[in-house]
Every structure is written in C-alpha cells, then in structure tokens.
Design an enzyme around this catalytic site. Structure first.
Site, short mmCIF file in Angstrom:
data_model
loop_
_atom_site.label_atom_id
_atom_site.label_comp_id
_atom_site.label_asym_id
_atom_site.label_seq_id
_atom_site.Cartn_x
_atom_site.Cartn_y
_atom_site.Cartn_z
N GLN A 71 0.81 -1.21 0.00
CA GLN A 71 0.00 0.00 0.00
C GLN A 71 0.85 1.27 0.00
OE1 GLN A 71 -3.05 -1.40 3.24
NE2 GLN A 71 -4.02 0.22 2.05
N HIS A 72 0.18 2.38 -0.31
CA HIS A 72 0.64 3.75 -0.08
C HIS A 72 1.68 4.27 -1.07
CE1 HIS A 72 -1.39 3.26 3.71
NE2 HIS A 72 -0.48 2.46 4.21
N ASP A 249 -2.31 -4.86 0.17
CA ASP A 249 -1.81 -6.13 0.68
C ASP A 249 -2.59 -6.64 1.89
OD1 ASP A 249 -0.80 -4.08 2.27
OD2 ASP A 249 1.29 -4.66 2.03
#
Length: 481
Positions: A71-72, A249
């Site tokens: 992520q991110h 994830d």
C-alpha cells in the site's frame, strides 16, 4: 479445471500463486525478488512480475488474474505514461514533516472525518506534498498518480510508456480498488469518492492537483480489463485473461484468509499489523486506527507497529538461541515473567507515535533476571504492543471474537500460547501460506464468474482464550510510567 492466478507484489518480492477455481487448491507458484530500498523504479516491479509469472508456468492456461500490492507507494506519471521519478514506498519516512504540515493545515479530526484516517509519512498524500516541496520541477510534470498495484495492473493490460507498451500511455485506463485507495489520504472509503480538495492541498493548491488523473475505482468483484499480449506475455490464450480489480496487501490477506466480521488478523512480520473486518466505517480522530476499506465492500480498521518479529530476533541473539529455543525458554517461565517487562520500542514506534523511543526492560531483580524470564518478557512485550492495537480498534466499537495469527513468528508454540493469554480471545493459527496472493487469486475468480469463491483456510492450531491478567496489567503500568 479452471485456473486463476493471484499476485502479491510486496516490498521484498513478487509472488504468484495459481489455484484451481473450484477447490482453491494451489496448482503452482512462482517468485522473484524486488530491490532493496525505500524508493524503487517501478520498472523493477514489472520485471519481477514477468519473472514470477514465468516461474509459475505462465498464463497461457489461466482464466483470470488479480494483483495485490504494497500500500501507499507513490507512482507519478507524465503525459507520456513515463515514471517521473522512482516510487517512494510506504516505509520511506522523508515525508514525515509533510504529514505534520498537512495535519496543521487541514486538522487531524477533519482528515479522519473526510478519509477515515489521519495521514502519516507512509500515506501517498504526504509523499506528494514532499514532492511538491522538494522537487517542484518533477511535481509540475505529474499527469497521473497511481499506487503500485494500480500501475502493475495497467501494465499487465497492455498500457504503459509511449513506445514501450502495446496500447500506449492511456492514463484514463488506470484503475484501482477501494482498499488500496483508502490508504492514500485523498479517498473516502465510506462514500467511495476521491477528495480532490485534499489532493489539491498536497500540491500547495498550485493547480497541479486539480488536473491530475487518478485511477478509476473498480468495484470489489469487478473487472479492470484483460491481459494484452505483449513481448513479456506472448502466449495469452485468446488474449482473454480477465484482470480483476486487485487490492492492497492487508485487504488481500484478509480475503485470502476468509476473514469475516468479528475476526481480527494479527500479523507478526518485520513490523506488526492488527486489522479487523467490520461492516461499518471506523473513524479515529486520534490517528491510532487507520479506517481502511477491505476488498469485499466492508471496512478494515488497522493499527501498525514498527516492532514485531525483530524483537524476538534481538532477544534470541542476546541469549544465543534460535526462535524455537527462545520459545522453549519462555514456556519455562510463569506468565508475567516474575515482573520482568519489555517495552519493545527498539526502532522507535508508530503506535503509539514515538519515533525516537528506545526499548526499555523493567523489573530487573535477582529473582527475575533469568534466561526463561527474559525470553518470556520478549514475547509478552511484543504481543502486548499488538494487544494495545487491538484495544484501540475495539475501543471504537468494532467487534472482536477471534484472532487469526499469521506471519513467521506465529508458528512458534510459545507465541501461540502467550497470544491466547495476552489477547484474551480464541486464537486460530492458519497453516503458513501466501495469503495476500491467495486473496488476489480469490478476487480473480470473483471477477471471472461474478461470485466470490468459497475457499477454506486450513487451521494448524486453535487455542482457547486463556487470559493471564498479570501480563496486561504489568505492561499497562510500565507504559503509563
């Protein structure tokens, strides 16, 4: 036999699992490494995906595929579909001052109300503010912003840099899902809409954020498109391999585990995560709990800690033993380790937000200073920090009836037994597996058929709740002190 594939494009590697759609049985797998570092050229992820798919036997007999990813991370593209600079990953902390500045400008409570979370350095919005401040020339070139799984899904469908991909740089074809979008700090999982005003604020209201293309949010069981034949994937059967929406994830792991309302997943890896499945949006203005979305239409409130399995690594090294021996020593000691308490902030801590903290060992006496007590204090301290995260989630009204304990350390018998005492809930330990990739494969099956496959998760150990109040009481007293 109908086959579906799931991809876990994590920080460290790319893993592919090919499963039987009807039974969920794993047919074959593949893997490739990612480079180290907190910023990475996304091309490395693409090459690893190609290698891992080949290692898993290719896609010629696969009917559908989906990608779950870390992520991110910030992937910024120009008008020609080229990556402007290496992607900043979730664990790149250079944007911490940018996060603080954005919170000062917008307000923590306002961020929580509008996006479900208060931004920290890992979130995409803070990285965009860093880009605008530190590299304004690069910021001015940004035509689209994507997350790692968005970009890989786009490439798999045949889009990409001009002159390097079959279908070219059609930025409007970028797609994502609500679980991954909910980790950006410019998406509201409750409404399913982007907050363009927050994106504009990331670029200092310069106008860049107003024109930037963001990926279309695909419904959980929807289709992003199909795989396009390319030099990397020349043998696509009928060129009709369905591509699912993909996921972040943690959402992928929850889907792979079959986690449902009331389940709390505790993952003990290099870092630790605690996330629950709930059917309502969760808002924590204090910022401890991130109000993420899951991959089914529900929500996934999550707490992350920096210190998890590395706590056991450090103490095992100090005692000169391996993890199994550490567990054996720990089970020789009584709950509470005769008053020995380890506050495990070896690398600072994210939850609570103490970036400069260090670990502290309390309660050393002649009676408590033994190898078994130190081993037990390490496990109790690591799990107590995660239990604080669980407490933060349940304090927001989220129901918790069972813990699913995953990660490498979850296979340690002492960790399992002490977890049941620390969390005060029944603990199920699934057999080790690639649950993020399994969740992506399950989502691929959903995109293919319109129905979410009902695969079962094999449980290796089940432990009833066996609360030892002394552990939590001691840890809480030291934390307050």
């Amino acid at each position: 036999m109908t086959l579906v594939a799931g991809v876990d494009s994590s920080t460290q590697s790319c893993k592919v699992v090919v499963r039987d759609l009807d039974t969920g049985a794993t047919v074959r797998t593949g893997r490739a490494d990612h480079p180290d570092g907190t910023e990475v050229d996304p091309q490395a992820w693409w090459l690893a995906l190609v290698e891992a798919v080949a290692d898993a036997g290719g896609l010629s007999d696969v009917a559908a595929i989906a990608i779950a990813g870390q992520q991110h991370g910030m992937v910024v593209l120009d008008d020609a579909g080229r990556v402007i600079r290496p992607a900043l990953l979730w664990n790149d902390t250079r944007s911490a001052p940018a996060a603080a500045a954005l919170i000062d400008e917008i307000g923590a409570a306002e961020f929580a109300r509008r996006t479900g979370s208060v931004p920290v350095a890992s979130f995409t919005l803070t990285k965009l503010r860093w880009l605008a401040d530190a590299e304004p020339q690069n910021a001015a070139r940004v035509a689209a912003v994507a997350l790692p799984h968005d970009w890989l899904t786009w490439r798999l469908r045949g889009y990409g840099p001009e002159g390097e991909s079959p279908l070219g740089p059609v930025l409007a074809e970028l797609t994502t899902d609500r679980s991954d979008a909910s980790g950006t700090s410019y998406f509201d999982a409750a409404t399913g809409e982007y907050d363009r005003a927050l994106l504009a604020a990331a670029f200092g209201n310069s106008g860049i954020g107003d024109r930037v293309i963001l990926p279309t949010v695909i419904p959980p069981g929807g289709r992003a498109g199909t795989v396009t034949a390319s030099p990397e994937f020349p043998n696509i059967a009928g060129q009709g391999v369905v591509v699912g929406a993909g996921a972040g994830d943690n959402a992928g792991a929850a889907l792979g585990l079959g986690a449902a309302a009331g389940d709390v997943v505790v993952s003990i890896g290099t870092s630790g995560t605690v996330f629950a499945v709930t059917d309502r949006a969760v808002v924590d203005p204090g910022g401890t709990v991130a109000g993420f979305a899951d991959a089914t239409g529900n929500f996934l409130p999550l707490v992350a800690t920096l210190n998890a399995a590395r706590v056991l690594d450090a103490v095992a090294g100090l005692l000169g033993v391996g993890h199994d021996e550490l567990g054996e020593l720990a089970l020789q000691a009584e709950p509470g380790a005769r008053g020995l308490v380890l506050q495990p902030y070896f690398e600072g801590e994210r939850t609570p937000n103490l970036p400069d903290a260090t670990a502290t060992l309390f309660g050393l006496t002649l009676a408590s200073t033994t190898r078994p007590n130190l081993a037990r204090a390490a496990i109790e301290g690591m799990l107590s920090a995660l239990a604080d995260g669980l407490g933060a989630v349940t304090d927001l009204g989220v129901e918790a009836t069972r813990v699913l304990l995953i990660g490498g350390a979850a296979q340690n018998l002492a960790v399992q037994q002490i977890a049941a005492q620390v969390f005060g809930l029944p603990v199920d330990v699934p057999r080790p597996g690639e649950y993020v990739a399994a969740g992506a494969a399950r989502q691929a099956g959903w995109a293919l058929t319109g129905e979410l496959p009902a695969w079962s998760t094999e449980i290796a150990a089940s432990l009833p709740a066996a609360t030892a109040a002394v552990i939590g009481e001691q840890y809480a007293a030291r934390r307050r002190a």
